[in-house]
Design a protein around this motif. Structure first.
Motif, PDB file in Angstrom:
ATOM      1  N   LEU A 160       0.831  -1.204   0.000  1.00  0.00           N
ATOM      2  CA  LEU A 160       0.000   0.000   0.000  1.00  0.00           C
ATOM      3  C   LEU A 160       0.866   1.256   0.000  1.00  0.00           C
ATOM      4  O   LEU A 160       1.828   1.356   0.763  1.00  0.00           O
ATOM      5  N   GLN A 161       0.506   2.180  -0.839  1.00  0.00           N
ATOM      6  CA  GLN A 161       1.160   3.488  -0.868  1.00  0.00           C
ATOM      7  C   GLN A 161       0.353   4.443   0.022  1.00  0.00           C
ATOM      8  O   GLN A 161      -0.820   4.196   0.290  1.00  0.00           O
ATOM      9  N   PRO A 162       0.966   5.546   0.467  1.00  0.00           N
ATOM     10  CA  PRO A 162       0.222   6.496   1.306  1.00  0.00           C
ATOM     11  C   PRO A 162      -1.107   6.955   0.692  1.00  0.00           C
ATOM     12  O   PRO A 162      -2.093   7.118   1.398  1.00  0.00           O
ATOM     13  N   GLN A 163      -1.142   7.129  -0.617  1.00  0.00           N
ATOM     14  CA  GLN A 163      -2.395   7.533  -1.262  1.00  0.00           C
ATOM     15  C   GLN A 163      -3.470   6.472  -1.087  1.00  0.00           C
ATOM     16  O   GLN A 163      -4.638   6.794  -0.872  1.00  0.00           O
ATOM     17  N   HIS A 164      -3.092   5.193  -1.151  1.00  0.00           N
ATOM     18  CA  HIS A 164      -4.067   4.111  -0.983  1.00  0.00           C
ATOM     19  C   HIS A 164      -4.651   4.132   0.422  1.00  0.00           C
ATOM     20  O   HIS A 164      -5.866   4.073   0.598  1.00  0.00           O
ATOM     21  N   LEU A 221       1.251  -1.088  10.363  1.00  0.00           N
ATOM     22  CA  LEU A 221       2.265  -2.003   9.823  1.00  0.00           C
ATOM     23  C   LEU A 221       3.010  -1.370   8.660  1.00  0.00           C
ATOM     24  O   LEU A 221       4.234  -1.473   8.556  1.00  0.00           O
ATOM     25  N   ASN A 222       2.275  -0.732   7.790  1.00  0.00           N
ATOM     26  CA  ASN A 222       2.859  -0.082   6.629  1.00  0.00           C
ATOM     27  C   ASN A 222       3.856   0.993   7.052  1.00  0.00           C
ATOM     28  O   ASN A 222       4.925   1.124   6.467  1.00  0.00           O
ATOM     29  N   GLN A 265       5.555   1.156   9.835  1.00  0.00           N
ATOM     30  CA  GLN A 265       6.683   0.636  10.601  1.00  0.00           C
ATOM     31  C   GLN A 265       7.892   0.314   9.735  1.00  0.00           C
ATOM     32  O   GLN A 265       8.988   0.187  10.249  1.00  0.00           O
ATOM     33  N   ARG A 266       7.712   0.189   8.459  1.00  0.00           N
ATOM     34  CA  ARG A 266       8.847  -0.161   7.598  1.00  0.00           C
ATOM     35  C   ARG A 266       9.789   1.007   7.400  1.00  0.00           C
ATOM     36  O   ARG A 266      10.824   0.878   6.797  1.00  0.00           O
ATOM     37  N   GLY A 267       9.441   2.145   7.894  1.00  0.00           N
ATOM     38  CA  GLY A 267      10.301   3.325   7.791  1.00  0.00           C
ATOM     39  C   GLY A 267       9.449   4.549   7.561  1.00  0.00           C
ATOM     40  O   GLY A 267       8.234   4.445   7.403  1.00  0.00           O
ATOM     41  N   PRO A 268      10.085   5.696   7.533  1.00  0.00           N
ATOM     42  CA  PRO A 268       9.311   6.924   7.317  1.00  0.00           C
ATOM     43  C   PRO A 268       8.561   6.855   5.984  1.00  0.00           C
ATOM     44  O   PRO A 268       9.168   6.567   4.956  1.00  0.00           O
ATOM     45  N   PRO A 269       7.281   7.069   6.014  1.00  0.00           N
ATOM     46  CA  PRO A 269       6.525   6.986   4.767  1.00  0.00           C
ATOM     47  C   PRO A 269       6.899   8.129   3.827  1.00  0.00           C
ATOM     48  O   PRO A 269       7.103   9.253   4.264  1.00  0.00           O
ATOM     49  N   GLN A 270       7.023   7.803   2.574  1.00  0.00           N
ATOM     50  CA  GLN A 270       7.243   8.819   1.556  1.00  0.00           C
ATOM     51  C   GLN A 270       5.862   9.332   1.169  1.00  0.00           C
ATOM     52  O   GLN A 270       5.262   8.879   0.226  1.00  0.00           O
TER      53      GLN A 270
END
Length: 131
Positions: free
Chosen positions: A68-72, A98-99, A101-106
């Motif tokens: 999932l992307q931030p837009q989704h 969960l999404n 947690q993988r790192g700072p979201p772009q």
């Protein structure tokens, strides 16, 4: 708007959620949220509220949290909030967590703002996301 048409569309979509890509899940949620509104900023009207479909959308998103992307996630959370769908919102918030947690979201500011607004409007408190 034709209630029976949306019921049939939701039933058909629920049977296909497991084959949908994240963008399709987000677009489906967004389209039901906007179905009876004059424009995207008309928050006085609730979109087409089909809880079984929204629960299915949250479940499908949970199977692919890292795709999932931030837009989704922003579109899906927004649709839950606009349609006042509570069932499945916790699951979707878990997926967003969960999404992230993988790192700072772009993530663009508009997506972050949309997610924050949605989490504020939903009567769900997901502690890691909402202080």
């Amino acid at each position: 708007r034709n209630e029976s048409l949306f019921a049939v569309l939701a039933d058909e979509a629920r049977g296909r959620l497991h084959n949908m890509e994240p963008l399709h899940l987000a677009n489906l949620a967004w389209s039901f949220a906007n179905a009876q509104r004059a424009d995207e900023f008309d928050l006085r009207r609730v979109g087409v509220r089909n809880e079984p479909l929204f629960v299915g959308l949250a479940s499908a998103a949970a199977r692919m949290p890292y795709d999932l992307q931030p837009q989704h996630t922003a579109s899906m959370l927004w649709a839950f909030a606009v349609c006042a769908v509570v069932e499945g919102a916790d699951s979707l918030a878990d997926t967003v967590h969960l999404n992230m947690q993988r790192g700072p979201p772009q993530c663009e500011a508009r997506h972050a703002a949309g997610m924050l607004w949605s989490l504020a409007v939903l009567p769900v408190r997901h502690e890691p996301l909402c202080c």
